[in-house]
Design an enzyme around this catalytic site. Structure first.
Site, PDB file in Angstrom:
ATOM      1  N   LYS A 245     157.594   6.158 -48.882  1.00 47.01           N
ATOM      2  CA  LYS A 245     156.700   6.959 -49.731  1.00 47.01           C
ATOM      3  C   LYS A 245     155.256   6.870 -49.245  1.00 47.01           C
ATOM      4  O   LYS A 245     154.512   7.853 -49.287  1.00 47.01           O
ATOM      5  CB  LYS A 245     156.796   6.487 -51.187  1.00 47.01           C
ATOM      6  CG  LYS A 245     155.837   7.198 -52.146  1.00 47.01           C
ATOM      7  CD  LYS A 245     156.122   8.700 -52.231  1.00 47.01           C
ATOM      8  CE  LYS A 245     155.083   9.419 -53.089  1.00 47.01           C
ATOM      9  NZ  LYS A 245     155.096   9.026 -54.491  1.00 47.01           N
ATOM     10  N   LEU A 246     154.843   5.719 -48.763  1.00 46.71           N
ATOM     11  CA  LEU A 246     153.487   5.600 -48.235  1.00 46.71           C
ATOM     12  C   LEU A 246     153.316   6.432 -46.965  1.00 46.71           C
ATOM     13  O   LEU A 246     152.232   6.987 -46.726  1.00 46.71           O
ATOM     14  CB  LEU A 246     153.141   4.134 -47.973  1.00 46.71           C
ATOM     15  CG  LEU A 246     153.082   3.232 -49.209  1.00 46.71           C
ATOM     16  CD1 LEU A 246     152.652   1.824 -48.812  1.00 46.71           C
ATOM     17  CD2 LEU A 246     152.153   3.795 -50.285  1.00 46.71           C
TER      18      LEU A 246
END
Length: 290
Positions: A167-168
């Site tokens: 997600k980052l």
């Protein structure tokens, strides 16, 4: 056959839309909303009450600190959890936080996926989120009926913690790309190109994603409704740079974007992160912010 009861811990803009879609699909939904919105969903008084009442608990909180507050203490989720429960952590948190929660799941015996979503409120509204999940195959299969309601696609990133890291990556690309677009707008306006020509051209060309075309339309209208608040994007960029430093990743463009979004966050924390384009525009054109 009755469907599992879903309990949200955190019920802000994204969670409310996910909850609405789950109710439409026949799931009973309850929520704890310390600072989020409220709709027709039954509200319970604490994360512990959610853990006791629900079969599947969905964490949807803004940061590590909020998640820890929800987990611990006499009224925390861990005080009410049992071994038959499934927890989906849709929050965007640090890799270290995801690893810590995975350790707690093993200690307490509940099933867990880190399950952050890619998408903003429009995708949450229509059930078109992309769900990134980290955990074992059996837990992914168990969660699939719920994930299929709130998202259009589930990507199994790997073991516990993998989705939090992925997600980052996604949000870093979002933030860095937005900053590049804002720089391009800044040059175009400073060079004297007609304002509407700059914005309309960028909304037509293939090199700009549909997501960022929405952001350009906001900037053209000088109106930044909070689909993804600057405060959250700035937080995510900080998480990414901290995580990248720990593994030795080279991310200079993302570092510049982090700084730009940090500056924008001072004035536009609760507006959409596309307000950065407006800030860039004002820097060269002295255009008032709406």
């Amino acid at each position: 056959m009755s469907k599992s009861k879903i309990g949200f811990i955190g019920y802000g803009a994204m969670a409310m839309r996910m909850g609405s879609n789950l109710r439409k699909a026949g799931y009973p939904v309850v929520a704890f909303a310390p600072s989020g919105g409220k709709d027709e969903t039954e509200m319970l008084p604490s994360p512990r009450a959610i853990a006791e009442a629900a079969d599947i608990i969905i964490l949807c909180v803004p940061n590590d600190a909020a998640e820890n507050q929800s987990l611990h203490g006499d009224d925390g989720m861990l005080a009410g959890i049992s071994k038959d429960k499934l927890v989906l952590d849709t929050s965007t948190v640090s890799p270290g936080q995801a690893d810590m929660l995975a350790g707690l799941s093993r200690e307490h015996g509940f099933a867990l996926l880190d399950a952050p979503m890619s998408g903003s409120t429009p995708e949450a509204e229509t059930g078109d989120l992309v769900m990134l999940v980290g955990g074992d195959d059996a837990t992914v299969e168990r969660a699939a009926p719920v994930l299929d309601v709130i998202g259009k696609l589930t990507i199994h990133a790997g073991p516990a913690g993998a989705a939090a890291r992925l997600k980052l990556v996604v949000n870093g690309v979002m933030g860095a790309t937005l900053n590049v677009i804002a720089e391009g707008v800044s040059y175009g306006l400073a060079a004297g190109i007609d304002r509407d020509i700059v914005f309309e051209t960028l909304q037509q060309v293939a090199v700009v994603s549909p997501h960022h075309k929405r952001k350009l339309k906001m900037a053209q209208d000088r109106d930044f409704p909070s689909q993804f608040p600057t405060r959250l994007m700035s937080k995510d960029m900080g998480l990414l740079l901290d995580a990248g430093r720990k593994v030795g990743a080279f991310m200079p463009a993302m570092a510049v974007a982090d700084q730009a979004l940090s500056l924008s966050n001072r004035l536009h924390a609760h507006e959409d992160y596309s307000a950065l384009i407006g800030a860039m525009e004002r820097s060269v054109a002295n255009v008032p912010h709406k």
